[in-house]
Structures are given as C-alpha cells and as structure tokens.
Write an enzyme that holds these catalytic residues in place. Structure first.
Site, PDB file in Angstrom:
ATOM      1  N   ASN A   1     -76.990 -23.775  -6.535  1.00  0.00           N
ATOM      2  CA  ASN A   1     -76.098 -24.824  -5.792  1.00  0.00           C
ATOM      3  C   ASN A   1     -74.608 -24.902  -6.420  1.00  0.00           C
ATOM      4  OD1 ASN A   1     -74.967 -26.552  -4.301  1.00  0.00           O
ATOM      5  ND2 ASN A   1     -76.406 -28.137  -4.630  1.00  0.00           N
ATOM      6  N   TRP A   2     -73.864 -24.202  -6.226  1.00  0.00           N
ATOM      7  CA  TRP A   2     -72.665 -24.220  -6.817  1.00  0.00           C
ATOM      8  C   TRP A   2     -71.685 -25.392  -6.601  1.00  0.00           C
ATOM      9  CZ3 TRP A   2     -70.222 -18.593  -6.174  1.00  0.00           C
ATOM     10  CH2 TRP A   2     -71.140 -17.565  -6.612  1.00  0.00           C
ATOM     11  N   LYS A   3     -72.113 -26.084  -5.587  1.00  0.00           N
ATOM     12  CA  LYS A   3     -71.366 -27.257  -5.211  1.00  0.00           C
ATOM     13  C   LYS A   3     -69.891 -26.911  -4.833  1.00  0.00           C
ATOM     14  CE  LYS A   3     -75.066 -30.153  -7.461  1.00  0.00           C
ATOM     15  NZ  LYS A   3     -75.324 -31.381  -8.103  1.00  0.00           N
TER      16      LYS A   3
ATOM     17  N   HIS B   1     -78.899 -32.357   1.152  1.00  0.00           N
ATOM     18  CA  HIS B   1     -78.821 -32.621  -0.312  1.00  0.00           C
ATOM     19  C   HIS B   1     -78.401 -34.174  -0.558  1.00  0.00           C
ATOM     20  CE1 HIS B   1     -76.991 -32.733  -4.578  1.00  0.00           C
ATOM     21  NE2 HIS B   1     -77.837 -31.491  -4.636  1.00  0.00           N
TER      22      HIS B   1
ATOM     23  N   GLU C   1     -76.179 -35.439  -2.278  1.00  0.00           N
ATOM     24  CA  GLU C   1     -74.895 -35.642  -2.327  1.00  0.00           C
ATOM     25  C   GLU C   1     -74.366 -35.972  -0.823  1.00  0.00           C
ATOM     26  OE1 GLU C   1     -73.549 -32.656  -4.639  1.00  0.00           O
ATOM     27  OE2 GLU C   1     -74.616 -33.593  -6.614  1.00  0.00           O
TER      28      GLU C   1
ATOM     29  N   GLU D   1     -85.656 -33.150  -5.433  1.00  0.00           N
ATOM     30  CA  GLU D   1     -84.534 -33.670  -6.258  1.00  0.00           C
ATOM     31  C   GLU D   1     -84.470 -35.204  -6.553  1.00  0.00           C
ATOM     32  OE1 GLU D   1     -81.479 -30.106  -6.525  1.00  0.00           O
ATOM     33  OE2 GLU D   1     -80.892 -31.395  -4.966  1.00  0.00           O
TER      34      GLU D   1
ATOM     35  N   GLY E   1     -77.260 -33.865 -12.005  1.00  0.00           N
ATOM     36  CA  GLY E   1     -75.940 -33.783 -12.903  1.00  0.00           C
ATOM     37  C   GLY E   1     -76.210 -35.067 -13.838  1.00  0.00           C
TER      38      GLY E   1
ATOM     39  N   SER F   1     -81.123 -31.344 -13.139  1.00  0.00           N
ATOM     40  CA  SER F   1     -80.873 -31.150 -14.507  1.00  0.00           C
ATOM     41  C   SER F   1     -81.705 -30.082 -14.981  1.00  0.00           C
ATOM     42  CB  SER F   1     -80.821 -32.484 -15.374  1.00  0.00           C
ATOM     43  OG  SER F   1     -79.727 -33.126 -15.044  1.00  0.00           O
TER      44      SER F   1
ATOM     45  N   GLY G   1     -77.896 -26.669 -10.176  1.00  0.00           N
ATOM     46  CA  GLY G   1     -76.578 -27.242 -10.105  1.00  0.00           C
ATOM     47  C   GLY G   1     -75.802 -26.495 -11.071  1.00  0.00           C
ATOM     48  N   GLY G   2     -75.475 -27.581 -12.087  1.00  0.00           N
ATOM     49  CA  GLY G   2     -74.693 -27.154 -13.299  1.00  0.00           C
ATOM     50  C   GLY G   2     -74.886 -26.012 -14.102  1.00  0.00           C
TER      51      GLY G   2
HETATM   52  P1  PGA Z   1     -78.116 -30.373 -11.443  1.00  0.00           P
HETATM   53  O1  PGA Z   1     -77.985 -30.321  -9.863  1.00  0.00           O
HETATM   54  O2  PGA Z   1     -78.946 -29.149 -11.787  1.00  0.00           O
HETATM   55  O3  PGA Z   1     -76.729 -30.173 -11.760  1.00  0.00           O
HETATM   56  O4  PGA Z   1     -78.809 -31.305 -11.734  1.00  0.00           O
HETATM   57  C1  PGA Z   1     -79.107 -29.883  -9.027  1.00  0.00           C
HETATM   58  C2  PGA Z   1     -78.779 -30.138  -7.593  1.00  0.00           C
HETATM   59  O5  PGA Z   1     -78.011 -30.952  -7.165  1.00  0.00           O
HETATM   60  O6  PGA Z   1     -79.087 -29.070  -6.716  1.00  0.00           O
END
Ligand code: PGA
Length: 253
Positions: free
Chosen positions: A9-11, A95, A97, A167, A173, A212, A233-234
């Site tokens: 997930n590149w956000k 998600h 967010e 999640e 993050g 994470s 994500g990251g």
């Molecule tokens: P993260 O994000 O790996 O940076 O914690 C995961 C996500 O939000 O899908």
C-alpha cells in the site's frame, strides 16, 4: 491451501520516475509463481502507468479506495468500474486512514465493498482497533462490528470473493507491531466468525496482517496459521524490504 498474498500500500507516495524504479525492482525479484501472490496499490493517478508496466507479469494491481457510487455528480471520486477498466483486480476498502482521517463510517465502507464487487473487483476489507479500544478490551468487538457491517449489507457469500486485512490502528506506521500471538488471536477469531456462517468460505478466506510489517518481523507473523500474508505500507516503498517480506511469505507456502 491458501496461497500467501503480499500487497504494498503505497499510500500518498510516489512519482513517475520513482514508481518505475520501484516496480522494475519488484518485478526483478518476485518469488516463483505459485509461492506467493504479490500486489501493489499505487495512488489513483499512477494506476494506468503501472498497469502497463505490469502487463504480462504475475504482479497484481489494486486501488487504495473506491467510490461508493457507480457514477454521477460526485466530484473527485473514482468508480469501481473505472478501476477495473484500468486493470485493477482489487481495491482496499475501509483502510483505517479512510475511517479516521476521512470520516468513513462502517456503512460507507459496506457500500464501497458492495460497489467494488458489483464492478467485478475483489475488495480487501480493512478492519482493526485503535490503541484505546485495545486497552479497553474492545478489540474483538470492534473487529466484529466492522465485519458485521459488511456481512449485514451483503452476506457471507460475498466473502468468497474478498480478502480481509486485520490492521491494528496503533501499529500502522508507528513501528509498533502486534505480536504474532496478538495478531493470530484476532485472525483466528475472524475466521471463526465467518466459519459460523460458512465453513468452506472461512477456510478459503485470505486474512492479511498489516501494521509495521517489515523484513525483521514478517517471518514470525506469517508463520501463524491464520495469517495469510501482509498489507505493507512503509516497507513497500523500498523494493528490497518489500521483496524480503514476499520471500518470507513464499517460505510459508
Ligand atoms: P505500515 O502501513 O506498514 O506503514 O504500518 C500498513 C498499512 O497502513 O496498510
């Protein structure tokens, strides 16, 4: 047997040159076919570019979100049919967010889930509790509520063509990760809930862990019986890290 799935997930990250580099590096290192499915979720505006780059490869393409509506006066939205037309097979739904920063309710999430399936996309339904909800002992109740919103609006059969991603919001993050045991407990409870309605759908349901996940903790999380992959994500922005997680997932296949 559930083939592991690792989705990046590149956000809100990327640029044309950076994406080209990242995708090419990922393509050069994807695990052997059948061992692990690999997917990327770039921002909307890059989907067409990336679809072209992925053509003829095993790497799958997903969007990060989708409109609840099929068309009409909804400025700024992108429909599921448009995403399918561009080559997406999947889209993230709900998600954390989207839920916390953009006010998406369980109802909106359920509407988006249905809209995605109606256009032939496979929804990746994200669920998870906040830190205060976990500390209040509400983890399972929150996840149940988020799952029930979708099941009530459609039915358990909808999960035959869907993916669930657990999640924990406090792990996204932040560098904090659920322990393998904490994650497994929630994954197993999700599968049991679904099994109560349909055992076969539950057995085949892919449940990803996200929050994470990194090369250093992926193997122990992915070794758990109900963790079928990761939503990253990251670490998905660094090809080497993303591929290390894919390799760890492939090792469990
Ligand atoms: P993260 O994000 O790996 O940076 O914690 C995961 C996500 O939000 O899908």
């Amino acid at each position: 047997m559930r083939t592991p799935l690792v989705a990046g997930n590149w956000k809100l990250n990327g640029s044309r040159p950076a994406n080209a580099q990242l995708v090419d590096a990922v393509l050069a290192g994807v695990p052997a076919a059948g061992k692990c499915r690999v997917m990327v979720c770039p921002p909307y505006v890059y989907l067409a570019d990336i679809a072209q780059r992925l053509q003829g490869t095993s790497v799958e393409l997903a969007a990060q979100d989708v409109a609840e509506q099929p068309d009409g006066a909804f400025t700024g939205e992108v429909s599921a049919a448009m995403l399918a037309e561009l080559g997406c097979t999947h889209t993230l739904i709900g998600h954390s967010e989207r839920r916390t920063l953009f006010g998406e309710t369980d109802n909106v999430t359920a509407g988006k889930f249905i809209a995605a399936q109606e256009a032939g996309l496979i929804p990746i339904l994200c669920v998870g509790e906040t830190l205060s909800e976990r500390e209040a002992g509400q983890t399972q109740a929150v996840v149940d509520r988020q799952l029930a919103a979708v099941l009530d609006a459609s039915s358990v059969h909808a999960l035959a063509t869907a993916v669930v991603a657990y999640e924990p919001v406090w792990a996204i993050g932040t560098g904090l990760t659920a322990t393998p045991e904490q994650a497994q407990a929630v994954h197993s409870a999700i599968r049991s809930r679904v099994a109560a309605a349909d055992a076969k759908i539950a057995e085949n349901l892919i449940i990803l862990y996200g929050g994470s996940m990194k090369p250093g903790n992926a193997a122990e999380l992915l070794a758990m019986p109900d963790i079928d992959g990761g939503l990253i994500g990251g670490a998905s922005l660094v090809a080497e890290d993303f591929l290390a997680i894919c390799a760890a997932a492939a090792g469990t296949a």
